[in-house]
Design a protein around this motif. Structure first.
Motif, mmCIF file in Angstrom:
data_model
loop_
_atom_site.group_PDB
_atom_site.id
_atom_site.type_symbol
_atom_site.label_atom_id
_atom_site.label_comp_id
_atom_site.label_asym_id
_atom_site.label_seq_id
_atom_site.Cartn_x
_atom_site.Cartn_y
_atom_site.Cartn_z
ATOM 1 N N ARG A 100 14.163 22.060 -19.621
ATOM 2 C CA ARG A 100 14.741 22.962 -18.623
ATOM 3 C C ARG A 100 15.904 22.294 -17.908
ATOM 4 O O ARG A 100 16.025 22.335 -16.674
ATOM 5 N N ASP A 101 16.782 21.700 -18.711
ATOM 6 C CA ASP A 101 17.929 20.985 -18.166
ATOM 7 C C ASP A 101 19.176 21.865 -18.302
ATOM 8 O O ASP A 101 19.698 22.067 -19.399
ATOM 9 N N ALA A 102 19.656 22.376 -17.176
ATOM 10 C CA ALA A 102 20.773 23.326 -17.191
ATOM 11 C C ALA A 102 22.066 22.673 -17.669
ATOM 12 O O ALA A 102 22.860 23.294 -18.375
ATOM 13 N N ASN A 103 22.298 21.412 -17.296
ATOM 14 C CA ASN A 103 23.532 20.744 -17.706
ATOM 15 C C ASN A 103 23.615 20.639 -19.229
ATOM 16 O O ASN A 103 24.675 20.899 -19.824
ATOM 17 N N LEU A 104 22.508 20.273 -19.868
ATOM 18 C CA LEU A 104 22.513 20.163 -21.323
ATOM 19 C C LEU A 104 22.670 21.535 -21.962
ATOM 20 O O LEU A 104 23.365 21.683 -22.970
ATOM 21 N N GLU A 105 22.064 22.559 -21.375
ATOM 22 C CA GLU A 105 22.251 23.918 -21.893
ATOM 23 C C GLU A 105 23.718 24.325 -21.852
ATOM 24 O O GLU A 105 24.253 24.894 -22.810
#
Length: 337
Positions: A129-134
């Protein structure tokens, strides 16, 4: 420095302490075989050095080094002992490295491998649930979709990335994703919407330093990148004279350390100059690019080289035909024909 010699040295030097971070042996584990913060920092420094190599030399040769670094991280994850906090950081690093391997394959024009690694990176981003990686993954996949003629997919991916960037409150991340959106819209022929998205990207990049700090991977993004994006937009719309103005600015302001981008920008400027009827100047830029191409291994750059060669070959000018011959001879000499 010669690119191939540099990369050969990167792999082949025996003294571990002098090796770049991505090929140094890891520090010994603790008495219990545990992996700690020091090992995590060494692995992350390895990824950082791969980013620098890619910026300078392109994805062609660097992707094999990055793939090996990803294998190293996977081995540490699967064989090491570590607390849950370290484990999460290792999984995140594996996802970020898989994304970079995907990008390198994309740059080398190996789209099948790129898709597979972006899928791996997206799995990690979803699991953690890592937004930066998404955002990083969706942005890369958007570029690939546009590159492959799937502009609608590129738009959807860019908008998904932009939505997550807005939630994080990072103007630079929002600017990058808005530029990806503009690229897809221009390929769809929607010049009005593309210009609006790009204007938003330019406004957002001027807010750098406000809001949430941007991740390290966004360092490439700035006014030069957006000038280049504007030049591509005008090219897609057939406004070649306007495109040359922005492409000149992009090349003039591009960081000297970003060798691959400088080669791509110069060839793109040459292409637009020829299409705008400024054939002699376009031919001069095309020939001048050969010096930069000696240091770069990039499928995207090679593709642009062939586009420029074809345009020059068809132009009704002696300088153009001579330049086309020089580019063709160069391509054959390096096996890129």
């Amino acid at each position: 420095m010669d690119r191939r010699a540099f990369l050969s040295d990167t792999i082949g030097v025996a003294a571990g302490v002098s090796l770049p971070a991505h090929v140094r042996p890891l520090s010994p584990t603790g008495k219990s075989g545990s992996v700690g913060t020091a090992h995590l920092l060494e692995l992350r420094e390895g990824l950082r050095s791969l980013f620098q190599l890619d910026d300078a030399y392109g994805g062609g040769d660097v992707r094999s080094l990055a793939t090996r670094h990803l294998r190293r991280i996977r081995r540490v994850i699967n064989t090491g002992k570590y607390p849950e906090t370290i484990g999460r950081q290792l999984q995140l690093l594996a996802g970020e490295t898989a994304e970079h391997v995907a990008w390198l394959h994309y740059d080398a024009d190996d789209q099948t491998a790129a898709s597979a690694h972006w899928g791996e990176a997206l799995t990690a981003a979803t699991m953690l649930r890592d937004a930066n990686l998404e955002i990083l993954v969706f942005s890369g996949m958007s570029l690939q979709a546009s590159h492959q003629g799937r502009a609608r997919d590129g738009l959807d991916l860019a908008r998904a990335a932009r939505s997550r960037a807005a939630e994080l409150g990072s103007p630079v991340l929002e600017s990058i994703t808005a530029a990806r959106e503009a690229r897809a819209l221009s390929l769809m022929g929607d010049g009005s919407a593309a210009n609006k998205a790009l204007a938003s990207a330019m406004h957002l990049v001027d807010r750098n330093g406000k809001g949430r700090p941007s991740p390290e991977w966004t360092a490439f993004h700035g006014h030069a990148e957006l000038d280049y994006a504007q030049g591509l937009l005008y090219t897609e719309l057939g406004h070649h004279h306007a495109a040359t103005q922005f492409l000149r600015a992009a090349l003039a302001h591009q960081d000297q350390n970003l060798g691959r981008n400088r080669a791509l920008y110069r060839l793109t400027l040459a292409r637009s100059l020829v299409e705008a009827g400024q054939v002699d100047e376009g031919a001069a830029h095309a020939v001048e690019s050969i010096e930069h191409l000696e240091e770069v291994e990039s499928g995207r750059v090679t593709r642009r080289l062939h586009e420029v060669s074809d345009l020059l070959r068809d132009a009704d000018a002696a300088t153009a035909r001579q330049a086309a011959e020089e580019l063709t001879e160069y391509a054959y000499a390096r096996g890129a024909a």
